[in-house]
Structure formats: structure tokens, C-alpha cells
Design a protein around this motif. Structure first.
Motif, PDB file in Angstrom:
ATOM      1  N   THR A  34       4.458  -8.818   5.941  1.00  0.00           N
ATOM      2  CA  THR A  34       4.426  -8.859   4.480  1.00  0.00           C
ATOM      3  C   THR A  34       5.024  -7.555   3.931  1.00  0.00           C
ATOM      4  N   CYS A  35       4.614  -7.148   2.759  1.00  0.00           N
ATOM      5  CA  CYS A  35       5.194  -5.947   2.134  1.00  0.00           C
ATOM      6  C   CYS A  35       4.126  -5.319   1.252  1.00  0.00           C
ATOM      7  N   SER A  36       3.853  -4.039   1.462  1.00  0.00           N
ATOM      8  CA  SER A  36       2.779  -3.394   0.692  1.00  0.00           C
ATOM      9  C   SER A  36       3.101  -3.390  -0.805  1.00  0.00           C
ATOM     10  N   LEU A  37       4.380  -3.312  -1.123  1.00  0.00           N
ATOM     11  CA  LEU A  37       4.781  -3.298  -2.533  1.00  0.00           C
ATOM     12  C   LEU A  37       4.539  -4.667  -3.175  1.00  0.00           C
ATOM     13  N   ALA A  38       4.961  -5.731  -2.487  1.00  0.00           N
ATOM     14  CA  ALA A  38       4.719  -7.084  -3.020  1.00  0.00           C
ATOM     15  C   ALA A  38       3.213  -7.305  -3.174  1.00  0.00           C
ATOM     16  N   GLU A  39       2.452  -6.773  -2.217  1.00  0.00           N
ATOM     17  CA  GLU A  39       1.001  -6.997  -2.276  1.00  0.00           C
ATOM     18  C   GLU A  39       0.310  -6.147  -3.329  1.00  0.00           C
ATOM     19  N   SER A  40       1.012  -5.109  -3.809  1.00  0.00           N
ATOM     20  CA  SER A  40       0.405  -4.280  -4.856  1.00  0.00           C
ATOM     21  C   SER A  40       0.504  -4.969  -6.225  1.00  0.00           C
ATOM     22  N   CYS A  41       0.994  -6.210  -6.220  1.00  0.00           N
ATOM     23  CA  CYS A  41       1.158  -6.923  -7.493  1.00  0.00           C
ATOM     24  C   CYS A  41       0.693  -8.376  -7.368  1.00  0.00           C
ATOM     25  N   PRO A  42      -0.636  -8.589  -7.268  1.00  0.00           N
ATOM     26  CA  PRO A  42      -1.126  -9.965  -7.172  1.00  0.00           C
ATOM     27  C   PRO A  42      -0.711 -10.765  -8.408  1.00  0.00           C
ATOM     28  N   ALA A  43      -0.238 -11.995  -8.173  1.00  0.00           N
ATOM     29  CA  ALA A  43       0.344 -12.792  -9.253  1.00  0.00           C
ATOM     30  C   ALA A  43      -0.625 -13.000 -10.421  1.00  0.00           C
ATOM     31  N   TRP A  92       4.239  -1.496 -14.160  1.00  0.00           N
ATOM     32  CA  TRP A  92       3.132  -1.874 -13.273  1.00  0.00           C
ATOM     33  C   TRP A  92       2.961  -0.742 -12.274  1.00  0.00           C
ATOM     34  N   ASN A  93       1.716  -0.514 -11.828  1.00  0.00           N
ATOM     35  CA  ASN A  93       1.497   0.654 -10.975  1.00  0.00           C
ATOM     36  C   ASN A  93       1.498   0.310  -9.482  1.00  0.00           C
ATOM     37  N   GLY A  94       2.592  -0.247  -8.998  1.00  0.00           N
ATOM     38  CA  GLY A  94       2.670  -0.577  -7.564  1.00  0.00           C
ATOM     39  C   GLY A  94       3.556   0.409  -6.830  1.00  0.00           C
ATOM     40  N   ALA A  95       3.474   0.371  -5.503  1.00  0.00           N
ATOM     41  CA  ALA A  95       4.300   1.293  -4.701  1.00  0.00           C
ATOM     42  C   ALA A  95       4.510   0.744  -3.301  1.00  0.00           C
ATOM     43  N   CYS A  96       5.573   1.223  -2.694  1.00  0.00           N
ATOM     44  CA  CYS A  96       5.817   0.954  -1.272  1.00  0.00           C
ATOM     45  C   CYS A  96       5.223   2.121  -0.503  1.00  0.00           C
ATOM     46  N   HIS A  97       4.331   1.835   0.435  1.00  0.00           N
ATOM     47  CA  HIS A  97       3.643   2.917   1.139  1.00  0.00           C
ATOM     48  C   HIS A  97       4.593   3.760   1.987  1.00  0.00           C
ATOM     49  N   VAL A  98       5.728   3.188   2.387  1.00  0.00           N
ATOM     50  CA  VAL A  98       6.676   3.948   3.225  1.00  0.00           C
ATOM     51  C   VAL A  98       7.426   4.959   2.344  1.00  0.00           C
ATOM     52  N   HIS A  99       7.957   4.484   1.235  1.00  0.00           N
ATOM     53  CA  HIS A  99       8.757   5.368   0.380  1.00  0.00           C
ATOM     54  C   HIS A  99       7.894   6.365  -0.389  1.00  0.00           C
ATOM     55  N   ALA A 100       6.652   5.968  -0.679  1.00  0.00           N
ATOM     56  CA  ALA A 100       5.786   6.857  -1.478  1.00  0.00           C
ATOM     57  C   ALA A 100       5.376   8.090  -0.674  1.00  0.00           C
TER      58      ALA A 100
END
Ligand code: 13P
Ligand code: SF4
Length: 322
Positions: free
Chosen positions: A85-94, A168-176
Motif C-alpha cells: 500500500t502507501c502511507s500517503l494514500a492511507e493518510s487520507c481515508p475517503a 490536507w495534513n497527509g505525508a509520505c513517511h519516506v520523504h518526510a
């Protein structure tokens, strides 16, 4: 099977089944090497929309498979591991994003492609890091904009376009987790090196960049630029293609910040790899082509809504020659 046999069998199955193997730059180098097509998120979506293959094997993370499945309802879209999956996609539940959108009526909703199909279904236009600037600039000057889910990318796009956006306050854990200090230390050791930064990184890291861009843009810059050394602040899988395309140049992966516990032991992962992307292996690709499983499916009602902002992105990109 040996690695050589595995690669041979993958290519044989792909030929036999008229399958196209598409890979993102972040997957393992061995996977990139057996792919028919390697690209950034935009290129993968554009390629999926155009392919005449019967099967698409999407070597990347799940939202990439979903995007291909939405664009190609008549094809079988396979992903080697559905748990990628993707931490960024998951930081934004629909459901939470939908509530946020409903709480701010009258806004144009711009969503990064790193979202689930359900989040795309409440979006007006999808963007990737390759076209976010141009797509935001293409919106009417007085448009009120919601941008999700990546806060870092949203802030960067807001800065360079001068457009105010609700983020929206999401992030990718790798890039952050890239660190300014570590990049400055590297820069001191390699003063001639150019710094390449993906816009999913935090603002202070982006400020150190000689070039900010998507994986494809960073690759293009690294090939064309006169410099011979580059410090690369994005997922380290891109170094494989950089090194292949420019073998005489030196690419130095920027190290991430390491969080320490009270005893001084490293608490967080000290690597700049996306563990989700690295779940895609040759063994899993072979099994998925052999069994034609797992198939990516998107609920028809969700797909019917999500396709509109994806197609809008592809149309604007095509018009702008992106
Ligand atoms: P791009 O493919 O647009 O460079 O985005 C990188 C990324 O994080 C993909 O998950
Ligand atoms: Fe998601 Fe980040 Fe991995 Fe890209 S690198 S797939 S944004 S977790």
C-alpha cells in the motif's frame, strides 16, 4: 528457480499472455530490469490508458494498480502483492476526506494520485508530482482549492503558484524523514554535488534543492546537467535508473533523519527505501503472471466517479504536452 530462470519465465509468460509489465522507479532494480515500461506515476497512468495488452502487471503500490484498473476496465490488472500500500494514500481515508470536502463547499478538489480510488471519487481533478503545478495553474484564478493528501507537496505547489489552498495534513513517511542536517553534511563533503529533491519532502529540505521534481523530472535533470555528482533526496530505487542512464556520474542517496530513544539507540528506520515498493519481487511477479492473480478490482460505483478526475488530469496533461 535461479534468478536467471525466473527472469526468463517472467518474460516468457508475459509474451505468451500478451501482458505488459509496468514498474515505478522505486521498485527494486531487478524488477525494473525485467519491466516493459518504467516510469513515474504520471507516465504509468498514461501508459496504462494507451496499452493494447490484455494483462497489465503493475509493479508498484496498490493505488497505481487501482488507477490502471479504473482506466482499463476491459483488462486484467494484476499487482504482485496487494499488501503493498502507501502511507500517503492511507493518510487520507475517503470518509474523512469526504467530510472535509463537504465542510468546505465551493472548492475545487485537487487530489494527488497517491490516494485510494474512494478518495479519488470525491475529487475534481487528480494530479501527480509531474503536473501538479500546471494543473493548479490551469484552474480559474478565483477558484478556491482543496489540495490533498500530501501537505508538503501542497505547500510547495502553493508557494510556486501563489495560489492559496486548503491543505490536507497527509505525508509520505519516506520523504518526510529526509534531514536538512544530513544533506548539508553531504554537501560539505561533496561541494560540487547538485541536490535533487522530490516535492513530497519537507519545505526546509526542498529549499536546499538545485532541482525539485517528480522522479522522472529528477532523472531527466541528472542526465542532462553538467554536474557529475548528485545528492538524491527521494526513494533510493530511482538511483538504479540514474546510474544506468548516466554511468559516469555519482549519485549519493540522501540519508534520512534517525530518531533516537533515551538510550541513544536508533528508533526509526535509517533507510530511504519505501518498504511497500520493495514488497514487489521477481518471485511474486512470476506467481502473479502464472496464476493471473491477484486481480485489482474497484467497485463499479467508485470507479465511475474516480475515472472523471483521472481523465481530467490526462486530458489537461495531453493539452499541455506533459
Ligand atoms: P512520482 O512518481 O510522481 O515521482 O511520485 C513518487 C511517489 O511517491 C510515488 O509513490
Ligand atoms: Fe507511498 Fe511514499 Fe512509498 Fe511513494 S514512497 S509509495 S508516497 S509510501
Amino acid at each position: 528457480m535461479t534468478k536467471t530462470q525466473l527472469k526468463y519465465e517472467i518474460r516468457r509468460l508475459a509474451r505468451e499472455k500478451n501482458a505488459i509489465i509496468m514498474a515505478h522507479y522505486y521498485v527494486d532494480g531487478a524488477v525494473q530490469d525485467i519491466a516493459d515500461f518504467i516510469g513515474d506515476s504520471l507516465a504509468l497512468a498514461q501508459k496504462a490508458a494507451k496499452t493494447d495488452a490484455d494483462i497489465i502487471v503493475l509493479c508498484g503500490v496498490h493505488f497505481m494498480g487501482e488507477t490502471a484498473a479504473i482506466l482499463c476496465p476491459d483488462k486484467r490488472v494484476l499487482v504482485p502483492d496487494t499488501a503493498a500500500t502507501c502511507s500517503l494514500a492511507e493518510s487520507c481515508p475517503a470518509d474523512e476526506f469526504k467530510a472535509f470536502v463537504e465542510a468546505h463547499p465551493g472548492h475545487t478538489v485537487v487530489s494527488y494520485v497517491n490516494t485510494t480510488a474512494a478518495t479519488k471519487a470525491v475529487t475534481d481533478v487528480v494530479v501527480t508530482s509531474s503536473n501538479a503545478r500546471q494543473i493548479v495553474e490551469s484552474l480559474p484564478a478565483d477558484a478556491k482549492i482543496i489540495f490533498g493528501p500530501d501537505h508538503n507537496l501542497g505547500s510547495y505547489i502553493s508557494d510556486i503558484t501563489g495560489r492559496e489552498m486548503l491543505l490536507w495534513n497527509g505525508a509520505c513517511h519516506v520523504h518526510a524523514r529526509f534531514s536538512v542536517e544530513k544533506i548539508l553534511e553531504l554537501k560539505a563533503q561533496h561541494p560540487q554535488a547538485k541536490v535533487l529533491v522530490h516535492p513530497e519532502c519537507k519545505g526546509p529540505v526542498v529549499k536546499l534543492a538545485d532541482k525539485v521534481g517528480s522522479t522522472a523530472a529528477l532523472l531527466k535533470y541528472a542526465i542532462a546537467d553538467q554536474a557529475t555528482e548528485f545528492i538524491v533526496a527521494t526513494e533510493s530505487g530511482i538511483l538504479h535508473e540514474m546510474q544506468k542512464a548516466a554511468p559516469a556520474k555519482t549519485f549519493i542517496p540522501a540519508p534520512p533523519e534517525v530518531a533516537m530513544d533515551e538510550s541513544g539507540n536508533a528508533r526509526s528506520c535509517a533507510c530511504n527505501e519505501c518498504e511497500y515498493m520493495k514488497m514487489v519481487t521477481l518471485e511474486k511477479i512470476y506467481a502473479c503472471l502464472r496464476d493471473e492473480q491477484p486481480v485489482v478490482t474497484v467497485e463499479p460505483e467508485v470507479a465511475a466517479k474516480a475515472i472523471r478526475p483521472i481523465e481530467r488530469m490526462l486530458e489537461i496533461s495531453a493539452k499541455l504536452g506533459l
